[in-house]
Design a protein around this motif. Structure first.
Motif, short mmCIF file in Angstrom:
data_model
loop_
_atom_site.label_atom_id
_atom_site.label_comp_id
_atom_site.label_asym_id
_atom_site.label_seq_id
_atom_site.Cartn_x
_atom_site.Cartn_y
_atom_site.Cartn_z
N VAL A 1 -12.88 -14.83 -17.29
CA VAL A 1 -14.08 -13.98 -16.94
C VAL A 1 -13.65 -12.50 -16.65
CG1 VAL A 1 -15.66 -16.05 -16.73
CG2 VAL A 1 -14.63 -15.01 -14.87
N SER A 2 -12.34 -12.37 -16.42
CA SER A 2 -11.99 -11.12 -15.59
C SER A 2 -10.67 -10.77 -15.74
CB SER A 2 -12.18 -11.27 -13.95
OG SER A 2 -11.47 -12.27 -13.34
N LYS A 3 -10.47 -9.54 -15.52
CA LYS A 3 -8.87 -8.97 -15.60
C LYS A 3 -8.54 -8.90 -14.16
CE LYS A 3 -6.32 -4.87 -16.93
NZ LYS A 3 -6.28 -3.62 -17.77
N THR A 4 -7.44 -9.49 -13.96
CA THR A 4 -6.94 -9.72 -12.64
C THR A 4 -5.57 -8.97 -12.18
OG1 THR A 4 -5.60 -11.69 -13.26
CG2 THR A 4 -8.04 -12.11 -12.48
N ARG A 5 -5.50 -8.63 -11.03
CA ARG A 5 -4.16 -7.83 -10.55
C ARG A 5 -4.26 -7.94 -9.00
NH1 ARG A 5 -5.41 -2.74 -8.50
NH2 ARG A 5 -7.22 -2.05 -8.79
N ILE A 6 -3.04 -7.71 -8.55
CA ILE A 6 -2.69 -7.68 -7.08
C ILE A 6 -2.70 -6.23 -6.75
CG2 ILE A 6 -1.43 -8.12 -5.08
CD1 ILE A 6 -0.49 -10.75 -6.42
N ALA A 7 -3.81 -5.86 -5.91
CA ALA A 7 -3.75 -4.21 -5.38
C ALA A 7 -2.69 -4.14 -4.47
CB ALA A 7 -5.17 -4.11 -4.88
N PHE A 8 -2.49 -4.98 -3.26
CA PHE A 8 -1.43 -4.46 -2.38
C PHE A 8 -1.33 -5.92 -1.50
CE2 PHE A 8 -5.33 -2.86 -0.66
CZ PHE A 8 -5.36 -3.36 0.60
N VAL A 9 0.00 -5.81 -0.93
CA VAL A 9 0.37 -6.81 -0.11
C VAL A 9 0.50 -6.43 1.18
CG1 VAL A 9 2.33 -8.75 0.45
CG2 VAL A 9 1.64 -8.09 -2.05
N LEU A 10 -0.01 -7.15 2.33
CA LEU A 10 0.43 -6.97 3.76
C LEU A 10 0.90 -8.05 4.76
CD1 LEU A 10 -3.55 -5.84 4.68
CD2 LEU A 10 -1.72 -4.34 4.27
N PRO A 11 1.98 -7.73 5.36
CA PRO A 11 2.39 -8.29 6.12
C PRO A 11 1.68 -9.23 7.17
CG PRO A 11 2.99 -6.30 7.20
CD PRO A 11 2.05 -6.17 5.88
N PRO A 12 2.39 -10.27 7.94
CA PRO A 12 1.39 -10.88 8.80
C PRO A 12 1.04 -10.10 10.04
CG PRO A 12 3.28 -12.44 8.18
CD PRO A 12 3.30 -10.88 7.52
N GLY A 13 1.80 -9.28 10.43
CA GLY A 13 1.77 -8.01 11.55
C GLY A 13 0.73 -7.29 11.31
N ALA A 14 0.23 -7.14 10.26
CA ALA A 14 -1.16 -6.31 10.01
C ALA A 14 -2.38 -6.80 10.65
CB ALA A 14 -1.20 -5.84 8.84
N PHE A 15 -2.25 -8.16 10.93
CA PHE A 15 -3.57 -8.81 11.50
C PHE A 15 -3.62 -9.25 12.65
CE2 PHE A 15 -3.05 -9.65 6.87
CZ PHE A 15 -4.38 -9.79 6.29
N LYS A 16 -4.59 -9.39 13.33
CA LYS A 16 -4.72 -9.99 14.81
C LYS A 16 -5.61 -11.03 14.92
CE LYS A 16 -3.87 -5.68 17.26
NZ LYS A 16 -4.31 -4.54 17.90
N PRO A 17 -5.08 -12.50 15.09
CA PRO A 17 -3.80 -12.61 15.34
C PRO A 17 -3.15 -12.77 14.01
CG PRO A 17 -5.19 -14.58 15.23
CD PRO A 17 -6.03 -13.53 15.31
N PRO A 18 -1.68 -12.70 13.92
CA PRO A 18 -0.93 -12.61 12.91
C PRO A 18 -1.14 -14.05 12.12
CG PRO A 18 0.63 -12.36 14.63
CD PRO A 18 -0.86 -12.25 15.05
N PRO A 19 -1.08 -14.14 10.81
CA PRO A 19 -1.23 -15.37 10.39
C PRO A 19 0.38 -15.86 10.06
CG PRO A 19 -1.74 -13.89 8.71
CD PRO A 19 -1.67 -13.07 9.83
#
Length: 285
Positions: free
Chosen positions: A174-192
């Protein structure tokens, strides 16, 4: 630059039970808000706003109406105090997104399809939510969804790759898919513990969409349920009485010895149509 008229984001602790990981970097939040395209003058649904970083970014970029679904009362209470809730431009919908009646929500908030879905999804509910939207949400427009990187890869995978499976088949029907960008764990609080990625799903034109997504889900689930087996074995459990897997597969020019990960989107569509037709014939007997 921070606008002094805007309320502060709530700096509460993440609840591990809810799979919460928060983003506060304004540049990342803006990239996420705009990853699927401009949101100006659009109606948007967000799931799991938490402290409201992505919520703030969406409002700044000019959404006409934003509904954020939140089950954590700490954040819902704070977000409901934002001035945009008084003007009707922003609403907080309290509840569990996995149990949400989305059509009722659309009607309740007078959202006009196609409604964009933009969210930093809680890790523990991302996949079931996406499957629900893919199979039932005919009102949905573009989606920009933050997942664990591996889940995003599974959504965007192509045949004969390690991540290709049921999720890719459903999403790409039903859709065209793509990955826009990737983020490292450290970008989040708490990091996953793992990296994350924003997956973009852009609806296909109506004439290119597969029209029986629920049947496709059943066929893909069976085919990939035993992915190491040949299709002639993995499909046995969903066949009507009297129909052999070899017969079904050869009727659509698919070698029964092939495995699910080798089938293209077009082949899955042909197989699903044949299976649905066989089901209908069996029920009419």
């Amino acid at each position: 630059m921070t606008n002094p008229s805007e309320p502060e984001l709530l700096r509460a602790d993440a609840d591990k039970r809810l799979g919460q990981h928060f983003l506060f970097d304004p540049d990342i939040l803006r990239r996420t808000a705009l990853a699927a395209g401009p949101v100006k003058d659009r109606h948007v649904i967000e799931v799991g706003p938490g402290p409201g970083g992505l919520t703030r970014a969406l409002l700044r970029e000019g959404v006409t109406k934003l509904v954020s679904v939140e089950m954590d009362d700490r954040f819902a209470d704070a977000l409901e105090q934002w001035p945009e809730t008084q003007t009707g431009r922003f609403a907080v919908e309290r509840g569990d997104a996995t149990k949400m009646d989305w059509n009722a929500l659309i009607e309740r908030h007078d959202l006009k399809p196609p409604v964009m879905i933009i969210a930093n999804l809680p890790y523990n509910v991302g996949t079931p939510l996406l499957v629900d939207w893919l199979t039932k949400a005919d009102w949905a427009g573009e989606m920009a969804l933050m997942f664990q990187k591996e889940v995003a890869q599974r959504i965007c995978a192509r045949p004969d790759t390690n991540h290709y499976g049921r999720l890719a088949v459903l999403a790409q029907a039903v859709s065209k898919t793509r990955i826009a960008f990737v983020l490292p764990p450290g970008a989040f609080k708490p990091p996953p513990k793992v990296a994350s990625a924003v997956a973009i799903l852009t609806p296909l034109p109506p004439e290119d969409r597969f029209d029986d997504i629920e049947a496709l889900q059943k066929v893909a689930a069976a085919a990939f349920g035993q992915r190491r087996k040949m299709l002639r074995a993995s499909l046995k459990g969903i066949l009507p009485s009297g129909l052999q897997a070899e017969e079904l597969l050869t009727s659509v020019d698919i070698d029964p010895k092939r495995r699910a990960e080798t089938l293209s989107q077009a082949e899955f569509r042909k197989l699903t149509k044949a299976w649905a037709g066989a089901q209908q014939s069996s029920s009419n007997c």
